[in-house]
Motif scaffolding. Structure first.
Motif, PDB file in Angstrom:
ATOM      1  N   ALA B 271       1.007  -1.016  -0.428  1.00  0.00           N
ATOM      2  CA  ALA B 271       0.583   0.027  -0.170  1.00  0.00           C
ATOM      3  C   ALA B 271       0.934   1.497  -0.231  1.00  0.00           C
ATOM      4  O   ALA B 271       0.285   2.340   0.267  1.00  0.00           O
ATOM      5  CB  ALA B 271      -1.031  -0.102   1.310  1.00  0.00           C
ATOM      6  N   GLY B 272       1.935   0.852   0.307  1.00  0.00           N
ATOM      7  CA  GLY B 272       2.729   2.571  -0.497  1.00  0.00           C
ATOM      8  C   GLY B 272       3.423   3.121   1.500  1.00  0.00           C
ATOM      9  O   GLY B 272       3.973   3.440   1.625  1.00  0.00           O
ATOM     10  N   GLY B 273       3.369   1.905   2.172  1.00  0.00           N
ATOM     11  CA  GLY B 273       3.474   2.288   3.636  1.00  0.00           C
ATOM     12  C   GLY B 273       2.406   3.354   4.278  1.00  0.00           C
ATOM     13  O   GLY B 273       1.668   3.786   3.417  1.00  0.00           O
ATOM     14  N   PHE B 274       2.954   4.435   5.074  1.00  0.00           N
ATOM     15  CA  PHE B 274       2.026   5.492   5.888  1.00  0.00           C
ATOM     16  C   PHE B 274       2.664   6.386   4.987  1.00  0.00           C
ATOM     17  O   PHE B 274       3.404   6.965   4.854  1.00  0.00           O
ATOM     18  CB  PHE B 274       3.234   5.669   7.178  1.00  0.00           C
ATOM     19  N   GLY B 275       1.671   6.863   4.958  1.00  0.00           N
ATOM     20  CA  GLY B 275       1.423   8.289   4.353  1.00  0.00           C
ATOM     21  C   GLY B 275       1.639   9.138   5.044  1.00  0.00           C
ATOM     22  O   GLY B 275       1.389   9.854   6.449  1.00  0.00           O
ATOM     23  N   ARG B 276       2.655  10.988   4.420  1.00  0.00           N
ATOM     24  CA  ARG B 276       3.403  11.528   4.919  1.00  0.00           C
ATOM     25  C   ARG B 276       2.080  12.690   4.557  1.00  0.00           C
ATOM     26  O   ARG B 276       2.132  14.256   5.125  1.00  0.00           O
ATOM     27  CB  ARG B 276       4.669  11.957   4.752  1.00  0.00           C
ATOM     28  N   ASP B 277       0.926  12.432   4.325  1.00  0.00           N
ATOM     29  CA  ASP B 277       0.632  14.410   3.370  1.00  0.00           C
ATOM     30  C   ASP B 277      -0.650  14.494   4.471  1.00  0.00           C
ATOM     31  O   ASP B 277      -1.301  14.969   4.169  1.00  0.00           O
ATOM     32  CB  ASP B 277       0.097  13.847   1.595  1.00  0.00           C
ATOM     33  N   THR B 278      -0.919  13.184   5.336  1.00  0.00           N
ATOM     34  CA  THR B 278      -1.806  13.963   6.352  1.00  0.00           C
ATOM     35  C   THR B 278      -1.711  14.119   8.111  1.00  0.00           C
ATOM     36  O   THR B 278      -0.472  12.931   7.632  1.00  0.00           O
ATOM     37  CB  THR B 278      -2.684  12.800   5.863  1.00  0.00           C
ATOM     38  N   VAL B 279      -2.362  14.566   8.809  1.00  0.00           N
ATOM     39  CA  VAL B 279      -1.557  14.095   9.616  1.00  0.00           C
ATOM     40  C   VAL B 279      -2.700  13.341  10.788  1.00  0.00           C
ATOM     41  O   VAL B 279      -1.887  13.186  12.062  1.00  0.00           O
ATOM     42  CB  VAL B 279      -1.818  15.880  10.800  1.00  0.00           C
ATOM     43  N   THR B 280      -3.005  12.959  10.536  1.00  0.00           N
ATOM     44  CA  THR B 280      -2.711  11.073  10.973  1.00  0.00           C
ATOM     45  C   THR B 280      -2.727   9.726  10.631  1.00  0.00           C
ATOM     46  O   THR B 280      -4.182   9.481   9.299  1.00  0.00           O
ATOM     47  CB  THR B 280      -4.708  11.687  11.233  1.00  0.00           C
ATOM     48  N   GLU B 281      -2.080   9.548  10.169  1.00  0.00           N
ATOM     49  CA  GLU B 281      -0.761   8.307   9.628  1.00  0.00           C
ATOM     50  C   GLU B 281      -1.729   7.392   9.632  1.00  0.00           C
ATOM     51  O   GLU B 281      -1.872   6.114   9.031  1.00  0.00           O
ATOM     52  CB  GLU B 281       0.077   8.170   9.073  1.00  0.00           C
ATOM     53  N   ASP B 282      -2.689   6.723  11.251  1.00  0.00           N
ATOM     54  CA  ASP B 282      -3.325   5.328  11.348  1.00  0.00           C
ATOM     55  C   ASP B 282      -4.438   5.520  10.029  1.00  0.00           C
ATOM     56  O   ASP B 282      -5.350   4.563   9.857  1.00  0.00           O
ATOM     57  CB  ASP B 282      -3.432   5.138  12.804  1.00  0.00           C
ATOM     58  N   ILE B 283      -5.581   7.043  10.086  1.00  0.00           N
ATOM     59  CA  ILE B 283      -6.892   6.473   9.379  1.00  0.00           C
ATOM     60  C   ILE B 283      -6.404   6.520   7.519  1.00  0.00           C
ATOM     61  O   ILE B 283      -6.767   5.748   7.077  1.00  0.00           O
ATOM     62  CB  ILE B 283      -7.815   8.147   9.955  1.00  0.00           C
ATOM     63  N   ASP B 284      -5.214   7.268   7.278  1.00  0.00           N
ATOM     64  CA  ASP B 284      -5.109   7.129   5.665  1.00  0.00           C
ATOM     65  C   ASP B 284      -4.535   5.403   5.787  1.00  0.00           C
ATOM     66  O   ASP B 284      -4.586   5.331   4.606  1.00  0.00           O
ATOM     67  CB  ASP B 284      -3.683   8.403   5.885  1.00  0.00           C
ATOM     68  N   MET B 285      -4.027   4.873   6.781  1.00  0.00           N
ATOM     69  CA  MET B 285      -3.245   4.222   5.857  1.00  0.00           C
ATOM     70  C   MET B 285      -4.513   2.759   5.823  1.00  0.00           C
ATOM     71  O   MET B 285      -5.011   1.475   5.029  1.00  0.00           O
ATOM     72  CB  MET B 285      -2.755   3.035   7.724  1.00  0.00           C
ATOM     73  N   ILE B 286      -5.506   2.660   6.771  1.00  0.00           N
ATOM     74  CA  ILE B 286      -6.517   1.830   7.073  1.00  0.00           C
ATOM     75  C   ILE B 286      -7.498   2.245   5.300  1.00  0.00           C
ATOM     76  O   ILE B 286      -7.958   1.154   4.957  1.00  0.00           O
ATOM     77  CB  ILE B 286      -7.717   2.599   8.019  1.00  0.00           C
ATOM     78  N   ALA B 287      -7.017   3.847   5.145  1.00  0.00           N
ATOM     79  CA  ALA B 287      -7.981   3.760   3.983  1.00  0.00           C
ATOM     80  C   ALA B 287      -7.334   3.697   2.562  1.00  0.00           C
ATOM     81  O   ALA B 287      -7.825   2.610   2.394  1.00  0.00           O
ATOM     82  CB  ALA B 287      -8.244   5.444   3.957  1.00  0.00           C
ATOM     83  N   ARG B 288      -6.180   3.523   2.750  1.00  0.00           N
ATOM     84  CA  ARG B 288      -5.226   2.857   1.910  1.00  0.00           C
ATOM     85  C   ARG B 288      -5.172   1.456   1.781  1.00  0.00           C
ATOM     86  O   ARG B 288      -5.633   0.733   0.617  1.00  0.00           O
ATOM     87  CB  ARG B 288      -3.140   3.114   2.285  1.00  0.00           C
ATOM     88  N   LEU B 289      -4.721   0.922   2.822  1.00  0.00           N
ATOM     89  CA  LEU B 289      -5.370  -0.599   2.862  1.00  0.00           C
ATOM     90  C   LEU B 289      -7.254  -1.252   2.310  1.00  0.00           C
ATOM     91  O   LEU B 289      -6.945  -1.971   1.468  1.00  0.00           O
ATOM     92  CB  LEU B 289      -5.540  -1.118   3.965  1.00  0.00           C
TER      93      LEU B 289
END
Lengths: 517, 472
Positions: B271-289
């Motif tokens: 999924a490309g790892g944790f995104g640095r373009d949001t300030v809540t990387e955990d929520i972003d990760m779930i959406a990416r997954l």
């Protein structure tokens, strides 16, 4: 009119919410009170029944006497305590007696009713009385299956099956086998866990069948749960796994050989296994069948089983699999031969240090490390002569992680052939820029000989950190070390003057020591 | 009536209609979630009470886990946290602490406490991140690796840790969190028992303020002393015990707390790892997954369970609380916009049709409606644009109904393993479940609305929340 109604509606809504809040508060308080009372009853019951349970376990009283003493446990708290206490003292020697006592006390019937319904419970109880095993045939009406699948209805059945699974293996087996037909995956999961716990050999075909269903059909059971149950079996039961190694389903074959592997791992934790611990049929199946399986995962896992044979045939098999075209087979084989017994394979393992895949290289390094002096010597020699950057990086990583460097430095100080080899290794590390550990040893080691050897070694490829450290050493000490430091500093200085700049000193800024491979 | 006045009244009518609709929809959704959670949590707790997870602890089939701990200026807690993590019950685990360019003694304290030696370990970059400039390890404690890198933010530190991680699963843990001894086993249990691949397993985060902590473990559960902390206790219980279990039951998990979350490494790397373009990387990760799983056509699950507990410290001052909520809200809005294709996405099933619209329209933008409502409703009433009864109805929906939801969440907390032991604490909690709806919730809503405005204004920065430490 409407607006007036809205006003009234709000009033009613407020009242409703407030009442509901009060109801919930009441419910909360009631729940706490009930729980408090329940646990107080449990504590009291535990005190009351401790003596009869202990006496029964020690054989001081018989079944009937124990049943009479514990028979007055009527409330749910008391009954829970009695069953908990009996299960807590259950062991392979007394499990049969405890099961009979639980039966006499009516627990078995009670749990069987919850788990399978009245009719099947009667059958189970009858079988219990006749002392003959019989798995009741259960029919879950198709129309009601969705309801039975719901957690709301399944949790109590799962808890009952869990209790039935803790009876003696023979009786538990029939209950657990019956529970495998339950519509709820939660109940079936509990049954499978129970089978694993009991390690009753007749359950193996059932577990493998469930495994097959999970692999080939749309079974809602977890493969991990099934595997976890299978690997609880003992070495003596491995023969029962054999027919499944010839299964037409390749993933089934994989899970079976992997389970055998993990059973062997468990057994090997307490005893040194040899081929005599395995049946000739299993021995042949691994060497002749699994080694050449068309599925790479089966080949890979068979290497782990073969390693426990510890004989020339196993060595040959591992040598062969080490050259497999599949990288994971090579990796697993190398991991399998991480044992002093396989020191004969050192040259083959060294050859894998230059494998294209880093996982294979890493496994090779770890295998050599585990092969004793022969392996580590071969690794040191390989490292000093190595021109492959990735292989050298991998070996160096292992040196550091396993704490080999202090031994290396001690050997350096000792001199001789070993000292020379150690010095070459340290020089190689320095030339690769892997100096962090050497530098910290230079500043903290107590031995002058080691420090002087390290200064010479690090001077091969001096970094800015090394030069700074030399500066410190040249000023702080007044003996051999400071003069050596000054001497080397002077040499570095003159080298850099000759080269018209600072080219001979690597400027790492202290921040480039983590390498990539 | 002047045309301006008439237009104003019309506008207020529309605004009031939107606010009324919002409160009806939001409260209906929360009520459904509440009912589902009551069912799911109580049944789960009933079964969990009889499960010791000894099978998982003993089994060689249990997959190894790496705990990735990003640390930035955590000198006061880092050693205790790492000791506690090393003592967690789990068959095979590794801990990777990533010092994200701390300006305090974080790294030095780790080196001293665990007698770490600087080494030049191999670092393979599968996800772009700032490379560590040093790695530390003590061969006597081989399952602890410390990486030191330049500051790059939490997501970057997590990616660095992920690059160093070797196990099939990894768990993100905040450096100031306290993970219960059996929490990893409990987090792994749903993965072990799932019939489909489970790529995320989230656990419960509870507030440590007021609890007694010894040697990195919560030894006694208690309520904090100040009203702001107590309100947060109720809020956390509400979020974790009826929001998330509800969505988990509906298979619509969208938020999992990064303070304590187990993830499948390979899937996260894909999924490309944790995104640095949001300030809540955990929520972003779930959406990416979710996006990745849909793209690949995989059958994979994400789960949330209520028995693995991680304790965290909550802010004690409103200023810090507002900062924290602003950041969470900013992150949520960023993620919702970034992954807007998930909203009303039929392929995503209940996530696309229920969870994402709920999180976007109710959770992300609801705070703006709620805050504006607090201004517009009294205004409408005072200028005569709204009758008293309607005003009261909306105020009831905005405030009064929340008391019911909060009280039920306290009831849910009673069903879990870790409940407040004293009667007085339970009654205090009920009282605060009632009181937090009058003032606290509105203030938090305002802070969240501020987060939404920050997003609109293009702000992306991470606001630091300082902690004072819990009672030891």
């Amino acid at each position: 009119m409407f607006l007036e109604d809205v006003g009234q509606l709000v009033l009613w809504l407020v009242l409703l919410v407030m009442s509901l809040n009060l109801v919930f508060l009441f419910f909360l308080l009631r729940r706490r009170l009930i729980r408090k009372r329940f646990f107080a009853q449990k504590d009291a019951a535990r005190e009351r029944y401790r003596d009869p349970v202990d006496a029964f376990v020690l054989g001081q009283i018989g079944l009937e006497q124990a049943a009479a003493a514990l028979g007055d446990a009527r409330s749910p708290a008391e009954r829970e305590v009695v069953s908990e206490m009996l299960f807590a003292v259950s062991n392979p020697e007394n499990t049969e007696r405890i099961s009979e006592l639980l039966f006499l006390l009516g627990f078995v019937e009670e749990w069987a009713k919850v788990a399978f319904g009245r009719k099947a419970a009667r059958e189970l109880v009858g079988a219990f009385l006749d002392r003959e095993g019989k798995t009741p045939e259960l029919h879950w009406p198709r129309l009601l299956r969705p309801i039975y699948r719901m957690r709301l209805t399944a949790v109590s059945r799962a808890l009952a099956v869990n209790n039935l699974g803790r009876l003696s293996a023979k009786h538990a087996h029939h209950c657990l086998s019956a529970a495998l037909a339950d519509p709820s995956s939660q109940v079936r999961r509990v049954a499978i866990e129970g089978m694993g716990r009991n390690r009753n050999p007749p359950a193996i075909p059932l577990l493998v069948e469930e495994l097959r269903k999970a692999v080939e059909e749309s079974n809602d059971l977890s493969l991990r749960t099934l595997k976890a149950a299978l690997i609880r079996y003992r070495l003596e039961d491995l023969e029962l796994f054999l027919p499944h190694l010839a299964s037409s389903c390749r993933r089934c074959r994989f899970f079976v050989i992997d389970s055998i592997r993990q059973i062997c791992d468990r057994a090997a934790a307490n005893a040194r296994l040899t081929k005599n611990d395995f049946s000739p049929t299993l021995y042949r199946a691994v060497l002749e069948q699994c080694q050449f399986d068309e599925f790479e995962d089966v080949r890979a896992r068979s290497a782990y089983v073969a390693k426990y044979f510890r004989d020339p045939s196993a060595i040959e098999m591992l040598r062969h699999l080490m050259q497999d075209q599949n990288e994971f087979v090579r990796m697993h084989t190398l991991r399998a031969c991480a044992d002093r017994f396989y020191a004969d394979l050192v040259p083959d393992v060294v050859a894998r240090l230059t494998d294209q895949r880093w996982l294979v290289r890493e496994a090779a390094v770890q295998a050599l490390q585990a092969m004793g002096t022969k392996g580590t010597d071969a690794m040191f020699r390989f490292f000093t002569d190595c021109t492959d950057k990735f292989a050298a990086d991998q070996v160096c990583d292992e040196f550091q992680r396993r704490g080999v460097v202090p031994q290396l430095l001690a050997a350096m100080a000792g001199g001789g052939d070993e000292g020379l080899l150690a010095e070459n290794v340290a020089r190689k590390m320095a030339s690769m820029g892997k100096t962090s550990l050497l530098l910290s040893n230079l500043s903290s080691n107590d031995s002058f000989a080691v420090q002087i050897a390290l200064i010479d070694t690090l001077a091969v490829n001096p970094s800015s950190e090394f030069v700074s450290l030399l500066n410190v050493l040249s000023q702080q000490d007044s003996g051999q070390i400071s003069s050596k430091a000054r001497q080397v500093l002077g040499r570095i200085q003159s080298d850099s003057n000759v080269r018209f700049g600072s080219g001979s000193v690597r400027d790492t800024g202290g921040k480039e020591n983590v390498s990539g491979a | 009536m002047s045309p301006v006045h008439r237009t104003l009244l019309h506008l207020l009518d529309y605004a009031n209609l939107i606010i009324l609709t919002y409160f009806i929809v939001a409260n209906a959704a929360y009520t459904i979630l509440m009912a589902i959670s009551l069912y799911a949590v109580t049944l789960h707790s009933r079964f969990a009470a009889h499960t010791s997870h000894a099978d998982i602890a003993d089994s060689p089939a249990t997959p190894p886990i790496t705990l990735v701990v990003p640390a930035y200026n955590e000198q006061d807690v880092i050693a205790t946290t790492v000791h506690a993590l090393l003592n967690l019950e789990y068959p095979e685990k590794e801990i990777i602490v990533v010092d994200d360019g701390s300006t305090d003694e974080t790294l030095a304290r780790l080196i001293k406490e665990f007698e770490l030696q600087r080494m030049d370990l191999i670092y393979r970059e599968s996800i772009p991140s700032k490379r560590p400039w040093a790695s530390y390890l003590n061969p006597q404690v081989p399952n602890l690796v410390v990486l030191a890198k330049e500051n790059g933010g939490k997501a970057d530190a997590l990616n660095t840790g992920l690059n160093m991680c070797r196990s099939p699963f990894f768990c993100t843990v905040d450096a100031d969190s306290i993970v219960e001894r059996k929490a990893l086993l409990r987090l792994m249990a749903p993965i072990m028992h799932a019939s489909v691949n489970t790529v995320v397993s989230g656990g419960l985060v509870r507030i440590a303020n007021g609890c007694t902590v010894a040697n990195g473990e919560v030894t006694e559960i208690g309520l904090p002393g100040t009203w702001i902390e107590r309100c947060q206790v109720v809020e956390y219980i509400r979020t974790f015990l009826f929001g998330r279990p509800g969505w988990n039951f509906l298979k619509g998990n969208f938020i999992t707390s990064g303070a304590f979350c187990l993830l499948h490494r390979e899937t996260v790397v894909l999924a490309g790892g944790f995104g640095r373009d949001t300030v809540t990387e955990d929520i972003d990760m779930i959406a990416r997954l979710h996006t990745l799983i849909e793209k690949k056509g995989w059958e994979a699950d994400m789960v949330f369970t209520t028995d693995p507990v991680c304790w965290t410290e909550c802010p004690k001052q409103f200023r810090m609380l507002a900062r924290q909520r602003r950041r969470w809200q900013l992150g949520l809005v960023q993620t919702v916009f970034k992954h807007d294709r998930l909203i009303w996405n039929l392929k995503q099933g209940r996530l696309g049709l229920l969870s994402m619209p709920f999180h976007a329209y109710v959770e992300a933008f609801g705070s703006v409606v709620e805050t504006l409502g607090l201004i517009i409703l009294p205004l409408s009433f005072f200028i005569g644009a709204m009758p008293l009864s309607l005003f009261l109805l909306i105020m009831f929906l905005a405030v009064g109904y929340g008391t019911l939801l909060s009280v039920v969440s306290v009831l849910l907390a009673e069903a879990t393993i870790r409940r407040y032991p004293k009667y007085s604490e339970m009654l205090t909690l009920v009282l605060y479940a009632f009181l937090e709806n009058f003032g606290y919730r509105q203030a938090v809503s305002a802070a969240r609305a501020h987060g939404v405005f920050q997003f609109v204004l293009g702000k992306r920065r991470w606001e630091v929340v300082t902690h004072e430490g819990v009672e030891a």
